[in-house]
Design an enzyme around this catalytic site. Structure first.
Site, short mmCIF file in Angstrom:
data_model
loop_
_atom_site.label_atom_id
_atom_site.label_comp_id
_atom_site.label_asym_id
_atom_site.label_seq_id
_atom_site.Cartn_x
_atom_site.Cartn_y
_atom_site.Cartn_z
N HIS A 140 28.97 85.17 -30.84
CA HIS A 140 29.63 84.03 -30.20
C HIS A 140 31.15 84.11 -30.34
O HIS A 140 31.87 83.51 -29.54
CB HIS A 140 29.07 82.70 -30.73
CG HIS A 140 29.49 82.29 -32.10
ND1 HIS A 140 28.70 82.45 -33.21
CD2 HIS A 140 30.62 81.71 -32.55
CE1 HIS A 140 29.31 81.98 -34.28
NE2 HIS A 140 30.50 81.52 -33.90
N SER A 177 32.93 81.73 -39.03
CA SER A 177 32.08 82.52 -38.13
C SER A 177 32.54 83.97 -38.13
O SER A 177 33.71 84.26 -37.91
CB SER A 177 32.16 81.96 -36.70
OG SER A 177 31.53 80.71 -36.61
N ASP A 228 23.32 87.28 -34.28
CA ASP A 228 24.65 86.83 -33.85
C ASP A 228 25.74 87.80 -34.34
O ASP A 228 26.47 87.51 -35.28
CB ASP A 228 24.91 85.42 -34.38
CG ASP A 228 26.06 84.73 -33.66
OD1 ASP A 228 26.78 85.41 -32.92
OD2 ASP A 228 26.23 83.51 -33.85
#
Length: 722
Positions: A87, A657, A223
């Site tokens: 992402h 992240s 991810d």
């Protein structure tokens, strides 16, 4: 909402490091050796603080980079290979995608360095060093000056210190505020601007579960994405050039393939974005009961409209994939945050702390003189400030949530240049060239049907939700005339504006003369955009800035008092996108009655979630075959399963992240990508029983790279440790 703190108790902060509890806190790497190192080693860490942050030898901090403007990545080879989240790389992946070459849907794997794709505008920043410059920043500060004057003096000092450290622009440097004004840290980065896409799994792996699973556990999402840093022949940062070569880092992370188990020690090094752990009760009340509910409604409306059109065709889904994820990510986070604040009874806890603080203050005449008015000042100022804060929220999410409103803002400079008595042809041409480039990027991922419907819905919310005193005239007048129905107004704007069509915009720019500025000023979309921005600048921004400076002074005093009151507690600094270290242990959690979650998920779990009728639960046929044959290669766990994700008790937030999750030896075991929904209030109140970070197991990443993508060249670059 900006919040600020104080200056007085620096010696306590720098001398005494007593972690509040094992899993809570975002610690400055330059202070690990003061006491946090011992706590981490007590919990199982087998390396030293200098192995994490050092100016004397290559260390982990040299391998952890700020990716773009708000993610983390880690260097995993001596050829500049980096891993981050899917992402985090999604916009770059989407930018290279077309319906014929849909890398977002089908994945992308460069067969060699020549096939790696450049990403204009993408950069990574490598931290060179941090330095406490509190004394330099506060030298000459007049503490008797009002808050506006004081902040101006501090800003000037920060800019001077940062400029000196940049070595005439060789490095990017800034002075960041910690403990809301208690401490100032100089951070110096080397910024690399040639970052190329190397590989990414298809979205069915990289975002498996989509919005439904977002912020949730159990999770089965691969991810991750792969990029590479390039440098010039001298290993220095350079703009993209074919002659650039892979960057040779000072240090790269080794990767552990031996597996993990429950209660293993873990730690994370990354760049968390923002936390607000020390807010007063008035502020928390506003966030939980006013701000979050409003923003949830606005974003939910945008998501519903986007989703309706994204379901109709693949091109729309491709165009809006990154936008939908970004909006939905924070929408769902705010829902969980509000629930968590309520469950923890956070507002009452804040009030209890303030009650204890008041009793402590009133017990001493000198303390009463210094701190006696602080809490009353909070209440009084917040009462006036918070309606303006809500108006600012509506400007950003309801006003600028309309894509074409933001795009129209780009024409302001052209109007200004054209209106000058001595309009400079060269300046105008440069502005036109910039607009052409901006236009191409904007319309590549734009759908007028979606934005027109969004505009009508959001303007209606803007008009109906707020007190009229905080609504821009351009919204208020049109809403009053139509009883809050903006459908016809929006249709008329899109019909008459040249800005909603790439063809019309290009035609206008191609034949532009300064006299045509009047056409821009009469454009209905430009009028709307101008009305929104002008109202915010003249009626909201100035008021918010002034009152937040008042709050600044109150928080400084409040924090100074809290630190004096609780001398044995270490107040770790809120996140501000600077490097932090967090630590905890792998383990499940108990979110509610009769529900217990295990700490890991497996590939067969993906097959059980598969739903061919739901886009987010499609499974790639090749992945199904690999699972059916248990063709996991060397990447399987000792239990014979292919582990996918795991959870641990590290304190994380947005910006983490892509952060590396490291084991006791400092080896990479996973890539952080999320938190569990029950713990999303950890930006304001940390709950050790439920706050868990979610990571993709590094072995699953290697499995996808090796067995699914067949990109063995990347595996061969990495340093694997059994």
């Amino acid at each position: 909402m900006k919040k600020y703190f104080s200056v007085l108790i620096m010696t306590l902060l720098l001398v005494r490091i007593v972690p509040a509890r094992a899993d809570e806190g975002m610690w400055l790497p330059i202070l690990l050796g003061e006491g946090t190192e011992a706590e981490m080693q007590r919990l199982g860490m087998k390396i030293s603080a200098e192995d994490i942050y050092s100016l004397n030898k290559p260390c982990i901090k040299d391998a952890v980079v700020l990716f773009g403007g708000g993610c983390t990545a880690e260097i995993v080879s001596d050829q500049g290979l980096i891993l981050t989240n899917h992402h985090c790389g999604r916009s770059a992946i989407q930018a290279h995608s077309t319906l014929d070459l849909n890398y977002l849907a089908n994945g992308f794997w460069a067969a060699n360095n020549d096939e790696e794709l450049a990403n204009p505008g993408l950069k990574v920043s490598i931290l060179l060093r941090m330095e406490d410059v509190t004394n330099k920043v506060l030298t000459g500060i007049n503490n008797k000056a009002d808050e506006t004057q004081r902040q101006a003096q501090i800003k000037a000092n920060c800019e001077r210190v940062a400029k000196e450290a940049s070595e005439k622009g060789k490095y990017t440097s800034s002075v960041e505020t910690f403990y809301y004004g208690n401490q100032y840290i100089l951070v110096i980065y080397q910024v690399f601007r040639d970052v190329r896409l190397v590989g990414a799994p298809p979205v069915s792996i990289g975002n498996f579960g989509g919005d439904t699973d977002n912020w949730m556990w159990p999770r089965h999402t691969g991810d991750f994405s792969v990029f590479r840093i390039y440098a010039d022949k001298d290993n220095q940062p350079a703009n993209y050039d074919k002659s650039n070569v892979p960057y040779k880092p000072a240090f790269h992370l080794s990767i552990s393939t031996k597996g993990i188990k429950e209660n293993d020690f873990t730690f994370i090094v990354g760049f968390p974005g923002q936390t607000q752990e020390y807010l007063a009760s008035d502020a928390v009340d506003f966030i939980a009961n006013t701000e979050n509910p409003a923003l949830i409604r606005i974003r939910e409306k945008r998501l519903d409209i986007m989703d309706k059109y994204m379901k109709t065709d693949k091109l729309t889904r491709l165009k809006y994939s990154a936008k939908y994820y970004s909006i939905g990510n924070f929408w769902k986070k705010m829902i969980g945050e509000a629930k968590g604040i309520k469950r923890l009874n956070t507002i009452a806890q804040k009030k209890e702390l303030e009650k204890r603080f008041t009793a402590w203050v009133n017990a001493d005449k000198d303390r009463k003189l210094k701190y006696g008015s602080v809490l009353a000042s909070f209440t009084e100022t917040y009462k006036e400030l918070l309606p303006y804060e809500l108006a600012a929220d509506y400007f950003v999410d309801a006003g600028l949530g309309i894509e074409i409103v933001r795009f129209a803002r780009n024409f302001y400079k052209l109007v200004d240049l054209s209106n000058g008595k001595k309009a400079n042809d060269a300046d105008i041409q440069e502005c036109l060239d910039q607009l052409k480039a901006t236009s191409a990027g904007f319309f590549k991922n734009y759908d007028t049907r979606i934005d027109q419907e969004v505009m009508a819905a959001l303007l209606q919310m803007y008009y109906k939700d707020l007190d009229p005193a905080y609504v821009p005239d351009v919204v208020l007048n049109n809403g009053t005339a139509t009883n809050g129905d903006f459908t016809a107004y929006t249709a008329e704007c899109f019909k008459k504006s040249f800005m909603v069509s790439e063809e019309k915009v290009n035609e206008f720019l191609m034949n532009y003369k300064p006299g045509k500025a009047s056409v821009i000023k009469k454009d209905p979309i430009f009028i709307l955009s101008s009305g929104l921005y002008s109202f915010y600048a003249e009626n909201i921004y100035a008021k918010v800035s002034m009152m937040e400076e008042e709050v600044n002074g109150y928080y400084r005093k409040y924090m100074r008092g809290l630190m004096e009151m609780d001398t044995l507690k270490h107040f770790y600094p809120d996140a501000n996108l600077t490097m932090r270290v967090t630590y905890g242990k792998i383990g499940g959690y108990h979110p509610r009655d009769a529900v217990d979650y295990s700490w890991f998920t497996t590939l067969p779990g993906i097959m059980k979630k598969e739903d061919t009728a739901v886009y987010d639960y499609l499974v790639d046929p090749k992945l199904k075959t690999l699972c059916a044959n248990k063709d996991y290669g060397q990447w399987a766990d000792a239990d014979g399963n292919m582990h996918v994700c795991f959870i641990a008790s590290n304190h994380t937030t947005g910006g983490n992240s892509g952060s590396p999750v490291l084991n006791a030896e400092g080896q990479l075991i996973g890539i952080n990508f999320d938190r569990v929904w029950e713990g999303t209030m950890s930006d304001i109140a940390f709950d050790p029983e439920r706050c868990r970070n979610i990571a993709v197991d590094i072995r699953y990443c290697l499995f996808i790279i090796d067995k699914f993508a067949g990109s063995k060249r990347l595996i061969d670059e990495m340093t694997l440790v059994k």
